[in-house]
Each structure stands twice: as structure tokens, then as C-alpha cells.
Design an enzyme around this catalytic site. Structure first.
Site, PDB file in Angstrom:
ATOM      1  N   HIS A  68       0.845  -1.185   0.000  1.00 47.97           N
ATOM      2  CA  HIS A  68       0.000   0.000   0.000  1.00 47.97           C
ATOM      3  C   HIS A  68       0.885   1.242   0.000  1.00 47.97           C
ATOM      4  O   HIS A  68       2.050   1.194   0.400  1.00 47.97           O
ATOM      5  CB  HIS A  68      -0.888   0.037   1.254  1.00 47.97           C
ATOM      6  CG  HIS A  68      -1.964  -0.995   1.275  1.00 47.97           C
ATOM      7  ND1 HIS A  68      -2.966  -1.053   0.332  1.00 47.97           N
ATOM      8  CD2 HIS A  68      -2.211  -2.020   2.143  1.00 47.97           C
ATOM      9  CE1 HIS A  68      -3.782  -2.058   0.610  1.00 47.97           C
ATOM     10  NE2 HIS A  68      -3.342  -2.661   1.698  1.00 47.97           N
ATOM     11  N   CYS A 123      -7.383   2.998  -2.930  1.00 45.45           N
ATOM     12  CA  CYS A 123      -6.816   3.988  -3.843  1.00 45.45           C
ATOM     13  C   CYS A 123      -7.189   5.363  -3.341  1.00 45.45           C
ATOM     14  O   CYS A 123      -8.055   5.507  -2.494  1.00 45.45           O
ATOM     15  CB  CYS A 123      -7.309   3.779  -5.270  1.00 45.45           C
ATOM     16  SG  CYS A 123      -9.063   4.099  -5.480  1.00 45.45           S
TER      17      CYS A 123
END
Length: 281
Positions: free
Chosen positions: A86, A144
Site C-alpha cells: 500500500h 486507492c
């Protein structure tokens, strides 16, 4: 243009950092094992010494990078580092327990820090999904940042993917502000071509790259396809352009974002001084 010398006794090390599980509330990166396994297999075919690191803490990642940078690479063609995790809007990448900056992955391999790799290719492949909030993840099953998307009006193909990772449109961009012999390949686009700004604002807001929990990320799977199928006469930048064209033809349908078509394109920044060929043997 001349070619990099790729006939040393060793191809070099390929470090794969695969961050699947986290201790800080970030969601598990389901499906990343498909990327890890396939990429490792392809890189071994390319004669790399592949080393896979799983779910390491951020300080451990720093120490591993620094340790490899201090090794003697005189007998090696190049170095490759792939980081799968991430990321956030500040340009951080996440270990299992906290963030590291992107520049902490590559600056230890600069010529003054790692002279045995001076004049040799240094390849960095970054697959990240952006973390915004746990609520957003639970609602959309995505990690996102931003809300803008490319609506994919002129698409040739549609497939079903369910977990966006994050991005915009690509070209392979020469950048003189990048130190010589570095190649950065991102699953998402940068908001700047300035390497100094790149360290502070790594990814542009509002675009998505994709990771399928049963197939892996679209970017890395496409990259593996092209590396495996590409001609031995093609240099790496040409193969990466093929990746961008392949992805450009496709849009992905996300059920969790009201069925909106979302497009992806990776981003390439480089200052290679010669052409680079990697041959499948």
C-alpha cells in the site's frame, strides 16, 4: 545507441518485497501471491538471483536494502527491486508496521553509495495501492486515493476486476533529473517529472490501478506476459511500452464503484544511458 554490458558472470539480484499483511489497520492485499510467484519465476528465467521478502517491518526493509547496497556487485549485470504494498498521498510505501519513503529504496544504490553498480542498470518496479481510509475500503473494497477516474470512452475490451490499486496515462519518459542508469516503473502515474518533487508527491491524485484477489494485479501480470512473450531482440523500454499499450486497450468494471469504467496506465521514468536487453533463456 549502445547497449549495457549484460555478460557478467552473474545477472544480479532481484529483491521482491511482498507486503500482504499489516499490523497497522491496513487491509490485507489479497491476491498478491499470484504476482509474487509469477514475477519470481520470470526473473529466474532471466537469470536473476531472486530473493523474496514477505511482510517485513519498515525498519527491516531499510536494513535489507542497505545491506544489499553495501555488497560487491562487480560480477553482476544489474540490480532489480520490486516493491508491492500500500502507499499514501505523501509518497510513502508501507511495511507491515509503518511507512518508508520511496527514496529510501533507491538512493542506497546511487554511484557514491554503491560504486560496484556504477554505470549498470538499476531497475525499480513499484506496485502500490493507495490507502485513504478503512471506511472507504469496507465500502468499495479498494485502497486507492482520489475520486477522479478515466471513464474509458474509447475502450476495446472490458473485464471484471474488483479491487483497484491506482493510475493515469503512461509514456516512457526520459528524465535528466533522475540519476544515471536508473529505471523506475510504477503501476501508477506521477504528478511530476522532477525527481526532487517525486520524492514528496509520488503519485497523482484520483486514478486507479487494479489488483484481482484471484489473479493478481493487472500491471504485474501484464508485465510478466510481455517479458515472457517478448522478442529477444527488444530492449526493456520497448517491452515496457508494449505493457502500456496493452493496458491502454482495456477498461475494468468495478461493481463497488457503481459500475463505473476505470482505466489504468503505468508510469515509467528513466535516465538510462544505453539500451537494456534482458533475455529469457
Amino acid at each position: 545507441m549502445r547497449y549495457y554490458k549484460m555478460d557478467h558472470p552473474l545477472r544480479g539480484k532481484a529483491l521482491i518485497f511482498n507486503q500482504e499483511k499489516f499490523l497497522i489497520g491496513l487491509p490485507e492485499r489479497t491476491g498478491t501471491e499470484f504476482d509474487r510467484n509469477r514475477l519470481a519465476r520470470i526473473l529466474k528465467q532471466l537469470k536473476f538471483e531472486v530473493i523474496v521478502y514477505e511482510n517485513h517491518r519498515h525498519q527491516r526493509i531499510r536494513s535489507l536494502i542497505e545491506k544489499v547496497a553495501l555488497e560487491d556487485h562487480d560480477q553482476c549485470d544489474c540490480i532489480l527491486v520490486c516493491f508491492m504494498s500500500h502507499g499514501d498521498e505523501y509518497g510513502n510505501l508501507f511495511g507491515s508496521d509503518g511507512a518508508i519513503r520511496f527514496d529510501e529504496l533507491w538512493t542506497p544504490f546511487m554511484d557514491d553509495c554503491c560504486p560496484s553498480l556504477a554505470g549498470k542498470p538499476k531497475i525499480f518496479i513499484i506496485q502500490v495501492e493507495y490507502w485513504l481510509s478503512l471506511c472507504l475500503f469496507l465500502k468499495f473494497m479498494i485502497s486507492c486515493r482520489g475520486s477522479k477516474v478515466n471513464d474509458g470512452n474509447n475502450v476495446m475490451e472490458t473485464r471484471n476486476y474488483s479491487q483497484p490499486d491506482s493510475t493515469k496515462e503512461l509514456g516512457a519518459h526520459y528524465n535528466s533529473s533522475i540519476p544515471p542508469d536508473f529505471l523506475f516503473v510504477f503501476s501508477t502515474t506521477h504528478g511530476t517529472n522532477d525527481i526532487r518533487q517525486m520524492l514528496d508527491f509520488v503519485f497523482i491524485e484520483g486514478y486507479c490501478s487494479w489488483r484481482n484477489p484471484t489473479e493478481g494485479s493487472h500491471f504485474l501480470q501484464c508485465l510478466c506476459d510481455v517479458l515472457q512473450q517478448g522478442s529477444q531482440d527488444e530492449d526493456l523500454l520497448s517491452l515496457l511500452e508494449e505493457v502500456s499499450k496493452k493496458i491502454e486497450k482495456e477498461s475494468y468494471y468495478c461493481h463497488e464503484s457503481d459500475g463505473q469504467l476505470m482505466k489504468q496506465m503505468p508510469d515509467i521514468k528513466y535516465n538510462l544511458t544505453k539500451k537494456l536487453k534482458l533475455h529469457i533463456h
